[in-house]
Scaffold this motif. Structure first.
Motif, PDB file in Angstrom:
ATOM      1  N   SER A 135       0.829  -1.219   0.000  1.00 29.02           N
ATOM      2  CA  SER A 135       0.000   0.000   0.000  1.00 29.02           C
ATOM      3  C   SER A 135       0.856   1.259   0.000  1.00 29.02           C
ATOM      4  O   SER A 135       0.380   2.330  -0.291  1.00 29.02           O
ATOM      5  CB  SER A 135      -0.884   0.018   1.241  1.00 29.02           C
ATOM      6  OG  SER A 135      -0.085   0.237   2.405  1.00 29.02           O
ATOM      7  N   HIS A 136       2.144   1.114   0.378  1.00 32.41           N
ATOM      8  CA  HIS A 136       3.091   2.227   0.485  1.00 32.41           C
ATOM      9  C   HIS A 136       2.788   3.145   1.676  1.00 32.41           C
ATOM     10  O   HIS A 136       3.141   4.316   1.673  1.00 32.41           O
ATOM     11  CB  HIS A 136       3.120   3.024  -0.827  1.00 32.41           C
ATOM     12  CG  HIS A 136       4.387   3.803  -1.035  1.00 32.41           C
ATOM     13  ND1 HIS A 136       5.637   3.265  -0.889  1.00 32.41           N
ATOM     14  CD2 HIS A 136       4.595   5.104  -1.388  1.00 32.41           C
ATOM     15  CE1 HIS A 136       6.555   4.192  -1.135  1.00 32.41           C
ATOM     16  NE2 HIS A 136       5.946   5.322  -1.435  1.00 32.41           N
ATOM     17  N   THR A 137       2.148   2.572   2.714  1.00 33.61           N
ATOM     18  CA  THR A 137       1.960   3.381   3.919  1.00 33.61           C
ATOM     19  C   THR A 137       3.322   3.775   4.487  1.00 33.61           C
ATOM     20  O   THR A 137       4.222   2.927   4.590  1.00 33.61           O
ATOM     21  CB  THR A 137       1.149   2.655   5.017  1.00 33.61           C
ATOM     22  OG1 THR A 137       1.177   3.474   6.202  1.00 33.61           O
ATOM     23  CG2 THR A 137       1.714   1.287   5.375  1.00 33.61           C
ATOM     24  N   HIS A 138       3.488   5.046   4.839  1.00 34.39           N
ATOM     25  CA  HIS A 138       4.745   5.523   5.408  1.00 34.39           C
ATOM     26  C   HIS A 138       4.775   5.371   6.933  1.00 34.39           C
ATOM     27  O   HIS A 138       5.615   5.950   7.602  1.00 34.39           O
ATOM     28  CB  HIS A 138       4.993   6.980   4.995  1.00 34.39           C
ATOM     29  CG  HIS A 138       5.520   7.091   3.581  1.00 34.39           C
ATOM     30  ND1 HIS A 138       4.959   6.407   2.530  1.00 34.39           N
ATOM     31  CD2 HIS A 138       6.570   7.790   3.061  1.00 34.39           C
ATOM     32  CE1 HIS A 138       5.618   6.683   1.414  1.00 34.39           C
ATOM     33  NE2 HIS A 138       6.612   7.516   1.705  1.00 34.39           N
ATOM     34  N   CYS A 139       3.816   4.601   7.470  1.00 36.41           N
ATOM     35  CA  CYS A 139       3.810   4.312   8.904  1.00 36.41           C
ATOM     36  C   CYS A 139       3.885   2.808   9.145  1.00 36.41           C
ATOM     37  O   CYS A 139       3.222   2.266  10.034  1.00 36.41           O
ATOM     38  CB  CYS A 139       2.579   4.920   9.555  1.00 36.41           C
ATOM     39  SG  CYS A 139       2.652   6.715   9.553  1.00 36.41           S
ATOM     40  N   CYS A 178      -2.352   7.083  -5.417  1.00 36.46           N
ATOM     41  CA  CYS A 178      -1.979   8.207  -4.546  1.00 36.46           C
ATOM     42  C   CYS A 178      -1.074   7.712  -3.424  1.00 36.46           C
ATOM     43  O   CYS A 178      -1.342   6.664  -2.825  1.00 36.46           O
ATOM     44  CB  CYS A 178      -3.244   8.823  -3.954  1.00 36.46           C
ATOM     45  SG  CYS A 178      -2.945  10.274  -2.947  1.00 36.46           S
ATOM     46  N   HIS A 179      -0.013   8.471  -3.144  1.00 39.40           N
ATOM     47  CA  HIS A 179       0.877   8.137  -2.036  1.00 39.40           C
ATOM     48  C   HIS A 179       0.103   7.984  -0.722  1.00 39.40           C
ATOM     49  O   HIS A 179      -0.797   8.785  -0.446  1.00 39.40           O
ATOM     50  CB  HIS A 179       1.892   9.268  -1.842  1.00 39.40           C
ATOM     51  CG  HIS A 179       3.249   8.901  -2.321  1.00 39.40           C
ATOM     52  ND1 HIS A 179       3.644   9.099  -3.617  1.00 39.40           N
ATOM     53  CD2 HIS A 179       4.301   8.341  -1.675  1.00 39.40           C
ATOM     54  CE1 HIS A 179       4.896   8.681  -3.749  1.00 39.40           C
ATOM     55  NE2 HIS A 179       5.319   8.207  -2.589  1.00 39.40           N
ATOM     56  N   ALA A 180       0.480   6.979   0.085  1.00 39.66           N
ATOM     57  CA  ALA A 180      -0.117   6.833   1.416  1.00 39.66           C
ATOM     58  C   ALA A 180       0.748   7.611   2.402  1.00 39.66           C
ATOM     59  O   ALA A 180       1.482   7.046   3.207  1.00 39.66           O
ATOM     60  CB  ALA A 180      -0.216   5.362   1.786  1.00 39.66           C
ATOM     61  N   GLY A 208       7.944  -0.719  -8.503  1.00 37.05           N
ATOM     62  CA  GLY A 208       8.482   0.584  -8.142  1.00 37.05           C
ATOM     63  C   GLY A 208       7.411   1.639  -7.972  1.00 37.05           C
ATOM     64  O   GLY A 208       6.213   1.366  -8.050  1.00 37.05           O
ATOM     65  N   GLU A 209       7.905   2.856  -7.720  1.00 38.91           N
ATOM     66  CA  GLU A 209       7.005   4.000  -7.504  1.00 38.91           C
ATOM     67  C   GLU A 209       6.770   4.655  -8.865  1.00 38.91           C
ATOM     68  O   GLU A 209       7.568   5.466  -9.318  1.00 38.91           O
ATOM     69  CB  GLU A 209       7.648   4.981  -6.530  1.00 38.91           C
ATOM     70  CG  GLU A 209       8.025   4.329  -5.190  1.00 38.91           C
ATOM     71  CD  GLU A 209       8.059   5.348  -4.074  1.00 38.91           C
ATOM     72  OE1 GLU A 209       7.207   6.235  -4.055  1.00 38.91           O
ATOM     73  OE2 GLU A 209       8.963   5.248  -3.218  1.00 38.91           O
ATOM     74  N   VAL A 210       5.670   4.257  -9.495  1.00 38.92           N
ATOM     75  CA  VAL A 210       5.422   4.633 -10.887  1.00 38.92           C
ATOM     76  C   VAL A 210       4.622   5.934 -10.952  1.00 38.92           C
ATOM     77  O   VAL A 210       3.591   6.064 -10.278  1.00 38.92           O
ATOM     78  CB  VAL A 210       4.637   3.506 -11.593  1.00 38.92           C
ATOM     79  CG1 VAL A 210       4.536   3.773 -13.083  1.00 38.92           C
ATOM     80  CG2 VAL A 210       5.282   2.144 -11.336  1.00 38.92           C
ATOM     81  N   GLY A 265       0.866   0.030  -9.377  1.00 41.19           N
ATOM     82  CA  GLY A 265       2.286   0.294  -9.160  1.00 41.19           C
ATOM     83  C   GLY A 265       2.683  -0.424  -7.878  1.00 41.19           C
ATOM     84  O   GLY A 265       1.910  -1.214  -7.334  1.00 41.19           O
ATOM     85  N   TYR A 266       3.884  -0.199  -7.384  1.00 40.17           N
ATOM     86  CA  TYR A 266       4.306  -0.741  -6.079  1.00 40.17           C
ATOM     87  C   TYR A 266       4.096  -2.251  -5.999  1.00 40.17           C
ATOM     88  O   TYR A 266       3.725  -2.778  -4.944  1.00 40.17           O
ATOM     89  CB  TYR A 266       3.552  -0.036  -4.940  1.00 40.17           C
ATOM     90  CG  TYR A 266       3.782   1.459  -4.914  1.00 40.17           C
ATOM     91  CD1 TYR A 266       4.837   2.006  -4.186  1.00 40.17           C
ATOM     92  CD2 TYR A 266       2.970   2.328  -5.645  1.00 40.17           C
ATOM     93  CE1 TYR A 266       5.067   3.380  -4.172  1.00 40.17           C
ATOM     94  CE2 TYR A 266       3.194   3.692  -5.647  1.00 40.17           C
ATOM     95  CZ  TYR A 266       4.236   4.208  -4.910  1.00 40.17           C
ATOM     96  OH  TYR A 266       4.456   5.566  -4.907  1.00 40.17           O
ATOM     97  N   ALA A 267       4.271  -2.942  -7.132  1.00 42.44           N
ATOM     98  CA  ALA A 267       4.036  -4.385  -7.146  1.00 42.44           C
ATOM     99  C   ALA A 267       5.363  -5.135  -7.277  1.00 42.44           C
ATOM    100  O   ALA A 267       6.283  -4.655  -7.953  1.00 42.44           O
ATOM    101  CB  ALA A 267       3.139  -4.755  -8.323  1.00 42.44           C
ATOM    102  N   ALA A 269      12.602   1.582  -6.914  1.00 41.10           N
ATOM    103  CA  ALA A 269      12.971   2.985  -7.152  1.00 41.10           C
ATOM    104  C   ALA A 269      11.726   3.728  -7.594  1.00 41.10           C
ATOM    105  O   ALA A 269      10.670   3.121  -7.791  1.00 41.10           O
ATOM    106  CB  ALA A 269      14.003   3.073  -8.277  1.00 41.10           C
ATOM    107  N   TYR A 270      11.861   5.034  -7.793  1.00 39.04           N
ATOM    108  CA  TYR A 270      10.835   5.778  -8.530  1.00 39.04           C
ATOM    109  C   TYR A 270      10.956   5.421 -10.009  1.00 39.04           C
ATOM    110  O   TYR A 270      12.064   5.173 -10.509  1.00 39.04           O
ATOM    111  CB  TYR A 270      11.020   7.279  -8.345  1.00 39.04           C
ATOM    112  CG  TYR A 270      10.294   7.788  -7.122  1.00 39.04           C
ATOM    113  CD1 TYR A 270       9.048   8.381  -7.234  1.00 39.04           C
ATOM    114  CD2 TYR A 270      10.842   7.642  -5.851  1.00 39.04           C
ATOM    115  CE1 TYR A 270       8.355   8.818  -6.113  1.00 39.04           C
ATOM    116  CE2 TYR A 270      10.160   8.082  -4.722  1.00 39.04           C
ATOM    117  CZ  TYR A 270       8.919   8.671  -4.874  1.00 39.04           C
ATOM    118  OH  TYR A 270       8.242   9.096  -3.762  1.00 39.04           O
ATOM    119  N   ILE A 271       9.818   5.386 -10.697  1.00 43.80           N
ATOM    120  CA  ILE A 271       9.811   5.095 -12.126  1.00 43.80           C
ATOM    121  C   ILE A 271       9.213   6.308 -12.845  1.00 43.80           C
ATOM    122  O   ILE A 271       7.992   6.406 -13.024  1.00 43.80           O
ATOM    123  CB  ILE A 271       8.998   3.819 -12.434  1.00 43.80           C
ATOM    124  CG1 ILE A 271       9.514   2.627 -11.606  1.00 43.80           C
ATOM    125  CG2 ILE A 271       9.049   3.506 -13.932  1.00 43.80           C
ATOM    126  CD1 ILE A 271      10.971   2.228 -11.876  1.00 43.80           C
TER     127      ILE A 271
END
Ligand code: ZN
Length: 455
Positions: A116-120, A228-230, A378-380, A399-401, A406-408
């Motif tokens: 999910s790319h949660t930053h927590c 959307c970024h988490a 990656g972070e597409v 994305g994020y799979a 890296a960022y894409i």
């Protein structure tokens, strides 16, 4: 007369029996779902921000991993594993997939790993390693958490496989608008710009939804995505951020269902405004509303057939730094540049050369005849999902799979530079920005894989 009636009756019985038989044999999906808490047992280092100065201190809610196993009419299986985590690296992903093959018989293309790319959430494996300066204790905690996570995920997929029952699958797309292009809009101006209808930059506000209903029509599994970024939250509490709240919300509204979130191409998108738990919860509910609207409207039925494809394409880096430059960088006042240089010098000593390319994973699932699901690593940035949807019609783009490497950036973002186009490569430990062929190579590979599964 009696004889005739008997013949007619036997005909009806035989006809009914064969009708029931045909119904039993009507091709159908089977699905099994399971979930497990993956919140670290100890207050270890959190992922996603280099500025954090201490480990986690508490918890808003649990972090989850969830697995959905699908089986089509001929018996081919595939599994989606979603995790409330910032990222997983290639080694973690490869080891997990090897174990899922050994224990549960899944081929690589049949496993889709999604965060999910949660930053927590916690630091996992080597993901974003140059971002953190971990002491021995924290390094040890990361190691043992990573091992524990691996073991839990293997068991989780086994548990989902044990739950297989006949189901119906349908899909649809919803819509919600809190994702904001973060490269084009100053964070503090966003509320005003939104009111004026003057937000700038490309966005993808679609909310893809896959619904698994049991044969009585009850919702059992909801898979949904958003680009959307988490990053509503950046504090010291474990939390799934808005995707975590959205999953909880949907499981509250559909108590017999499990909700799984996958992140779209939201690398250049932020949930704005942000920074409070209240906002994370509000966006979670907003996303939940969008999903519920899809579930309540007529959805497109998915025929019980799945095809899967997975490949890698070598993406060249730009101009690699010399050994002298790396030695010079080890003395940089920027701790992240210094950490990257030290790591790359170690690689250089070991192998005599820096890697010129990264083997970038591209995965595609075709569900029924209509739904093509592309999973990028990656972070597409959002340009990819917009372009691929335009070129390929009815598709979902995650994305994020599989490998958050890296960022894409698209060619446009690469040329513009900035964090997503250039400097984020430092935190991912790559030697320099990507080369200019990145978009062309990824898009061509997606086209080739989509053609394979649509054949
Ligand atoms: Zn990110």
């Amino acid at each position: 007369m009696v004889h005739r009636a008997f013949i007619a009756l036997s005909f009806i019985v035989v006809f009914e029996a064969s009708f029931i038989h045909a119904q039993e044999k009507a091709p159908t999906w089977q699905a099994g779902v399971a979930k497990v808490v993956i919140t670290p047992r100890e207050f270890m280092w959190m992922s996603g921000y280099g500025a954090r100065t201490k480990p986690a201190e508490g918890k808003v809610h649990e972090l989850w991993a969830k697995a959905l196993v699908l089986q089509d009419a001929p018996g081919k299986r595939c599994v989606l594993v979603t995790m409330d985590l910032v990222g997983i690296d290639r080694v973690f992903s490869e080891e997990l997939c090897a174990e899922l093959k050994k224990r549960h018989g899944f081929q690589r293309s049949e496993i889709m790993l999604s965060v999910s790319h949660t930053h927590c959430g916690p630091v996992v494996g080597r993901n974003l390693m140059t971002m953190y300066n971990l002491d021995e204790k924290q390094n040890q905690l990361v190691k043992s958490y990573t091992q524990e996570l691996h073991d839990k995920l293997v068991k989780l997929v086994g548990a989902a496989q044990k739950m297989m029952t006949p189901v119906q699958i349908s899909w649809g797309n919803g819509f919600t608008t809190f994702a904001t292009n973060r490269r084009e809009n100053k964070e503090t101006d966003v509320p005003k710009l939104r009111d004026l209808g003057q937000l700038k930059g490309p966005v993808d506000h679609e909310v893809p939804v896959l619904c698994v209903r049991d044969m009585s029509g009850k919702v059992r599994t909801i898979v949904f995505g958003y680009a959307c970024h988490a990053t509503v939250l950046s504090f010291y509490q474990w939390c799934g951020d808005y995707p975590g709240f959205a999953q909880l919300e949907l499981e509250k509204r559909y108590p017999e269902a499990t909700a799984l979130f996958f992140a779209g191409c939201g690398a250049d998108q932020n949930p704005l405004p942000r920074r409070t738990v209240d906002l994370a919860e509000r966006y979670g509910k907003q996303l939940g509303d969008a999903v519920e609207a899809v579930l309540k409207a007529p959805m497109a039925n998915v025929r019980p057939a799945v095809k899967t494809a997975y490949t890698t394409v070598d993406i060249p880096f730009g101009e690699l730094p010399s050994r002298e430059k790396l030695v010079q960088d080890t003395a940089s006042k920027n701790q992240y540049i210094a950490a990257r240089a030290k790591m790359l010098l170690k690689d250089l000593e070991k192998t005599g050369t820096l890697k010129q390319n990264y083997p970038y994973p591209v995965q595609v699932w075709q569900l029924g005849s209509d739904l093509t699901w592309v999973a990028l690593s990656g972070e597409v940035v959002v340009d990819y999902s917009l372009r691929l949807k335009e070129e390929l019609g009815k598709i979902w783009v995650a994305g994020y799979a599989n490998d958050v490497l890296a960022y894409i950036p698209s060619l446009r973002v690469l040329k513009e530079g900035g964090y997503e186009g250039d400097t984020s490569m430092i935190y991912y430990g790559h030697p320099c920005a990507w080369g200019p062929r990145i978009e062309e190579l990824i898009v061509a590979t997606v086209h080739a894989q989509v053609a394979r599964v649509r054949k």
